[in-house]
Design a protein around this motif. Structure first.
Motif, mmCIF file in Angstrom:
data_model
loop_
_atom_site.group_PDB
_atom_site.id
_atom_site.type_symbol
_atom_site.label_atom_id
_atom_site.label_comp_id
_atom_site.label_asym_id
_atom_site.label_seq_id
_atom_site.Cartn_x
_atom_site.Cartn_y
_atom_site.Cartn_z
ATOM 1 N N LEU B 43 29.614 25.314 52.974
ATOM 2 C CA LEU B 43 30.007 25.943 51.707
ATOM 3 C C LEU B 43 31.060 25.115 50.971
ATOM 4 O O LEU B 43 31.963 24.543 51.596
ATOM 5 C CB LEU B 43 30.591 27.339 51.957
ATOM 6 N N LEU B 44 30.929 25.083 49.661
ATOM 7 C CA LEU B 44 31.955 24.510 48.790
ATOM 8 C C LEU B 44 32.277 25.568 47.744
ATOM 9 O O LEU B 44 31.368 26.184 47.176
ATOM 10 C CB LEU B 44 31.441 23.242 48.100
ATOM 11 N N ILE B 45 33.576 25.800 47.511
ATOM 12 C CA ILE B 45 33.978 26.813 46.524
ATOM 13 C C ILE B 45 34.604 26.110 45.333
ATOM 14 O O ILE B 45 35.421 25.192 45.506
ATOM 15 C CB ILE B 45 34.971 27.807 47.161
ATOM 16 N N VAL B 46 34.210 26.502 44.140
ATOM 17 C CA VAL B 46 34.865 25.990 42.933
ATOM 18 C C VAL B 46 35.648 27.145 42.313
ATOM 19 O O VAL B 46 35.069 28.144 41.886
ATOM 20 C CB VAL B 46 33.854 25.408 41.930
ATOM 21 N N ASP B 47 36.959 27.031 42.312
ATOM 22 C CA ASP B 47 37.903 27.990 41.740
ATOM 23 C C ASP B 47 37.965 29.303 42.520
ATOM 24 O O ASP B 47 37.011 29.683 43.214
ATOM 25 C CB ASP B 47 37.625 28.260 40.255
ATOM 26 N N CYS B 48 39.082 29.975 42.381
ATOM 27 C CA CYS B 48 39.315 31.212 43.115
ATOM 28 C C CYS B 48 40.392 31.981 42.346
ATOM 29 O O CYS B 48 41.569 31.942 42.683
ATOM 30 C CB CYS B 48 39.755 30.873 44.545
ATOM 31 N N GLY B 49 39.946 32.629 41.261
ATOM 32 C CA GLY B 49 40.910 33.198 40.316
ATOM 33 C C GLY B 49 40.972 34.710 40.313
ATOM 34 O O GLY B 49 40.221 35.381 41.023
ATOM 35 N N VAL B 50 41.893 35.235 39.527
ATOM 36 C CA VAL B 50 42.043 36.690 39.387
ATOM 37 C C VAL B 50 41.587 37.123 37.998
ATOM 38 O O VAL B 50 41.505 36.334 37.070
ATOM 39 C CB VAL B 50 43.506 37.140 39.588
ATOM 40 N N LEU B 51 41.305 38.412 37.919
ATOM 41 C CA LEU B 51 40.979 39.068 36.656
ATOM 42 C C LEU B 51 42.097 40.070 36.388
ATOM 43 O O LEU B 51 42.584 40.712 37.320
ATOM 44 C CB LEU B 51 39.633 39.793 36.803
ATOM 45 N N PHE B 52 42.520 40.192 35.139
ATOM 46 C CA PHE B 52 43.545 41.186 34.832
ATOM 47 C C PHE B 52 42.885 42.499 34.450
ATOM 48 O O PHE B 52 41.833 42.509 33.822
ATOM 49 C CB PHE B 52 44.477 40.654 33.741
ATOM 50 N N PRO B 53 43.479 43.627 34.869
ATOM 51 C CA PRO B 53 42.801 44.906 34.691
ATOM 52 C C PRO B 53 42.717 45.340 33.229
ATOM 53 O O PRO B 53 43.517 44.950 32.401
ATOM 54 C CB PRO B 53 43.677 45.879 35.487
ATOM 55 N N GLU B 54 41.718 46.149 32.941
ATOM 56 C CA GLU B 54 41.537 46.781 31.637
ATOM 57 C C GLU B 54 42.203 48.167 31.667
ATOM 58 O O GLU B 54 42.550 48.666 32.739
ATOM 59 C CB GLU B 54 40.033 46.951 31.356
#
Lengths: 561, 561
Positions: B43-54
């Motif tokens: 496996l290779l992962i590109v990016d690992c980010g968060v989402l801000f809540p609505e």
């Protein structure tokens, strides 16, 4: 220029010959417009609207002006002048009439027809509706002259109020469309005539005071709507405000041209367009309209649906279509046209609707990607015309948030109104026009009155703070039954939690801590129920904070047996 | 073009020689970008980010990708490639490293320096940080080539991933500023070279796919910032993102030119600008910076403050200034410059901040009234360049909501990518690149993982539904103690309500109804606790609904003694 004075006290008595103006809404916010004029002990009200809640006012249906300021003086009200039939100008009328049924309501023909339909839904039979026929009419000491203004609903009015204190011109909401489809222009000639006579105070719509330049004509939308319908291969669904008669006329004209049938969807859309058609404001070719329940009988390429929900209201047809929760199922090739503004506060909701519709394959046309909306409010370049034509001695920007009121005040200074003759007031601020000068003299309470379900004013800011905590963090209730003699635990602790995100299994492990804390207190010989509640609250609060870094509402319930 | 398939099942085994791509975030939303590539069991992962809540995710701090899909295979992960250091690309890294500490993190110098600072705050010591030095590096079977892209943070990268299945070009986030202040252009030459070699799948940033035309150069903002500072008579307060090094450089340059001192306000601003300065990305003239705690020692006309809070975050300095809840008290003549985008969802919060600042007399300059922001994402006209230069066999729009993904797919068809070679996937949809064709073959779970306080994943959608009800309507709890033998009431009913807006006095009148309903049940000989709870819930629910037309959460608590 007057600045906010949070320390403003109660106003002094109104000097003889002075005119007092108190806005109970519409200053510092877009909505619930309501201005109360007082002269010689008598009152005239201009507009009585609602404000729609923001996300930090959860569960609230509507926000009304607080009538407290006039509650003891309802018999002094000569009339309520309604400048036009938008909700933010008429929505609170049913609630005002609940307090005095026979307040005369004054307005143009369409305005009164729409308020009457609204009152019928509220099961209120108004006793006095008076359509403006001539241009001038006195209500007690208030000699009112009505002037046509163009707006995003037909038949809107400005009102000039003459009293011995001077002439006040209140523009209502207006724009300056120079090519309106109904030929009804904003009466700049009338504004100029008043200017020559001498306007002592101008109160003018500030909604678009930050927007530079000019608003284009409503008729420029027609070719865009026509093109959208012409190039659509399947159904066209148009969402708009249920009061925007001219916009809907343009949609109907384009539909008729392209031989599509039109169905109206949504209670308020059907009701208002019925009224507008009966009174001749909406021209509907014969056989254009079909019942929305029969719409599936027509091929998709022969259909235009006109519905509400352009603001992403979750219960409206459009949101339900976006969620596949409506009999009309959006399919690849359908076109949805949002022919409306995007009211601030609704951005997230509308974005969700656009994404939902797009997901099912619809092409969504909106003001972000096509010229399908023009504003109903004059922009900065146009507001300057009104200031220059009326040359007011004093100026008070109305209908706007702080940013809009300040921007409008700036425009006034540019046209030569001296800074110290400009009054920036918030809701409840008392402005007296005495000897030709408008001045802030005090303030009265003008808070939010929340409508929630069938109750008015029972939801308070404290309830909303509780809702905010409950909505963000949930709650934990701890119920214990103690022996009132010994303070010892008879039953419980039983813990209930909702929205806290804490696994109930965790509570089982924690219960011994509560029991220990209570046992310690009991050993102290304390049987004070207040103290027991405090111990429970503190023990649980500390545990949640330490373990989860959260602050749910904690409700200790102690029963004695 | 592939369309949403809600009925997608589990994917089949990946055929030998095929490449599998599963986005755990970033498709159907702007945020929590994370793409998992699989080849030959690695496996290779590109990016690992968060989402801000609505707003409909109350109380939630952050939203993470669900790592469940890879949880059992963390040892197969060769590396996590981080394209740049924005939160929506790196914010979830600390949470991933909690599950396996030694996953290699790959990125440019600034990206890794900023993630290292972030990890230190999380008290995580990463074991493997690998700065991209050359252009090409293999991680297991994934032969990666890194290409410079321009974005609203320095040192951003695109990555071309070569496996025997073909070449995949993942653009990361990018824009096409042709006159960047650091001279670091998006490597279109590299894109063209890959195009000649043959791009089998292009995954390209869709954020601005709906925006026609081109984004102007970051440097066009400089004269506007200069003019704002030059014409300000008092303090200038600039709010921006704490990662926007080039924007902040421009503010510092203008401040230095006009002989103003600069103070940085806000933990992340101080931290990131320190890193950027140490690494040479930010050039700070000597003696420009002063400590924000000493700022009152300087005359207002000699000061520029740079702070966070441009999105209206309630706890940030800017919101607190707007509410007069900050040591820096906004005064008439101050200027506030919002040199940032307005992230969708934050409109109401930012509007409140602008109104608050305006109320206290500040001039507020923002992207609505001045050219003080340009986007960090390529617009439609620029996305066409990338499509034309890379001439991909298959195209998969990434980083966007449905509206953006569809718009980008449309652009691809215009450049000649056949519709059936375009894959519009949502989070969790499994795309296999086999024999030169990208196809949707199934779906895995890729739901939201909520961070709230110190807990990860304990808040569920059920908790959020409860919070929604509690937040909108409050709750009523009814506690009774019954004799377990007779079912008769021993204590209570005691009623507690919060956020319901119902006057507690009303409950006293209602309690006899509950007692009567319970007595009836007891007379039936029923001692079933479940049944008693049901009776309480139904009785209270009906009363509230009939009396108030509301639906608070009703919590019956029955204790036995």
């Amino acid at each position: 220029m007057s600045h906010p004075h949070p320390e403003l006290g109660s106003p002094p008595a109104l000097p003889e010959g002075g005119l007092r103006i108190v806005a109970l809404g519409g200053l510092g916010e877009i909505g619930r417009n309501m201005a109360v004029f007082e002269y010689d002990g008598r009152l005239l009200i201009v507009d009585c609207g609602v404000l729609f809640p923001e996300p930090d006012q959860p569960g609230v249906d509507l926000i009304l002006p607080d009538f407290e300021y006039i509650r003891d003086r309802l018999d002094d009200v000569e009339a309520v002048v309604l400048t036009h039939a938008h909700e933010d100008h008429i929505g609170a009328v049913p609630y005002l009439l609940r307090e005095r049924r026979d307040i005369p309501l004054i307005g143009s023909k369409l305005t009164l027809a729409l308020i009457e339909a609204k009152l019928t839904e509220h099961r209120i039979q108004p006793t006095k509706l008076e359509v403006i026929e001539g241009e001038r009419h006195a209500f007690g000491p208030f000699d009112c002259e009505f002037l046509a203004v163009n707006h995003s609903i037909p038949d809107a009015l400005a009102v000039a109020i003459r009293t011995p204190a001077g002439i006040v011109l209140h523009t209502g909401d207006f724009r300056m469309d120079q090519l309106p489809s109904d030929g009804r222009l904003t009466d700049l000639g009338g504004f100029a005539r008043l200017g020559s006579e001498g306007v002592d105070l101008l109160m003018s719509d500030s909604t678009n005071a930050e927007v530079p330049g000019f608003v284009t004509s409503e008729r420029e939308i027609a070719p865009v709507i026509d093109e959208v319908i012409r190039t659509s291969e399947q159904r066209v669904i148009v969402a708009s405000f249920a009061s925007h008669v001219h916009r809907i006329q343009q949609v109907m004209d384009a539909a008729a041209k392209h031989r599509r049938k039109v169905a109206l969807v949504g209670r308020s859309m059907v009701r208002n367009m019925g009224v507008a058609r009966d009174l001749g404001y909406l021209k509907v070719p014969p056989e254009l309209i079909v019942d929305s329940r029969d719409i599936e009988e027509w091929p998709p390429e022969d259909v235009v649906l006109i519905c509400t929900g352009s603001q992403g209201e979750p219960m409206a047809a459009l949101s339900r279509m976006a969620n596949r929760d409506h009999p009309i199922r959006i399919a690849e090739g359908d076109t949805v046209l949002l022919a409306s503004s995007l009211v601030p506060g609704n951005e997230s909701a509308v974005n969700k609707v656009i994404n939902g519709l797009t997901r099912w394959g619809a092409r969504v046309v909106h003001k972000g990607n096509a010229k399908v909306h023009v504003s109903g409010h004059a922009a900065a370049g146009e507001l300057l015309y009104v200031l220059n034509l009326t040359r007011p001695s004093n100026f008070m920007p109305v209908h706007g948030e702080w940013r809009h009121l300040r921007a409008h005040a700036k425009l006034a200074t540019l046209t030569g109104v001296p800074e110290d003759h400009i009054v920036i007031a918030e809701d409840g601020v008392v402005v007296d026009l005495v000897d030709g000068r408008a001045r802030i003299v005090g303030a009265v309470h003008a808070g939010y009155v929340y409508v929630d379900g069938s109750s008015v004013g029972e939801i308070t800011d404290t309830s909303l703070k509780d809702r905010k905590i409950l909505g963000d963090e949930g709650f934990i209730s701890v119920v214990i039954v103690v022996d009132s003699n010994t303070g010892k635990l008879t039953a419980g602790p039983e813990i209930h939690a909702r929205g806290s995100g804490i696994d109930p299994m965790q509570f089982d492990e924690f219960i011994p801590q509560i029991e220990r804390a209570l046992a310690e207190k009991a050993a102290d010989g304390v049987v004070d129920m207040q103290e027991i509640r405090r111990v429970v609250r503190r023990t649980v609060g500390r545990w949640v904070s330490d373990t989860y870094r959260r602050r749910p509402m904690i409700i200790p319930v102690v029963l004695e047996v």
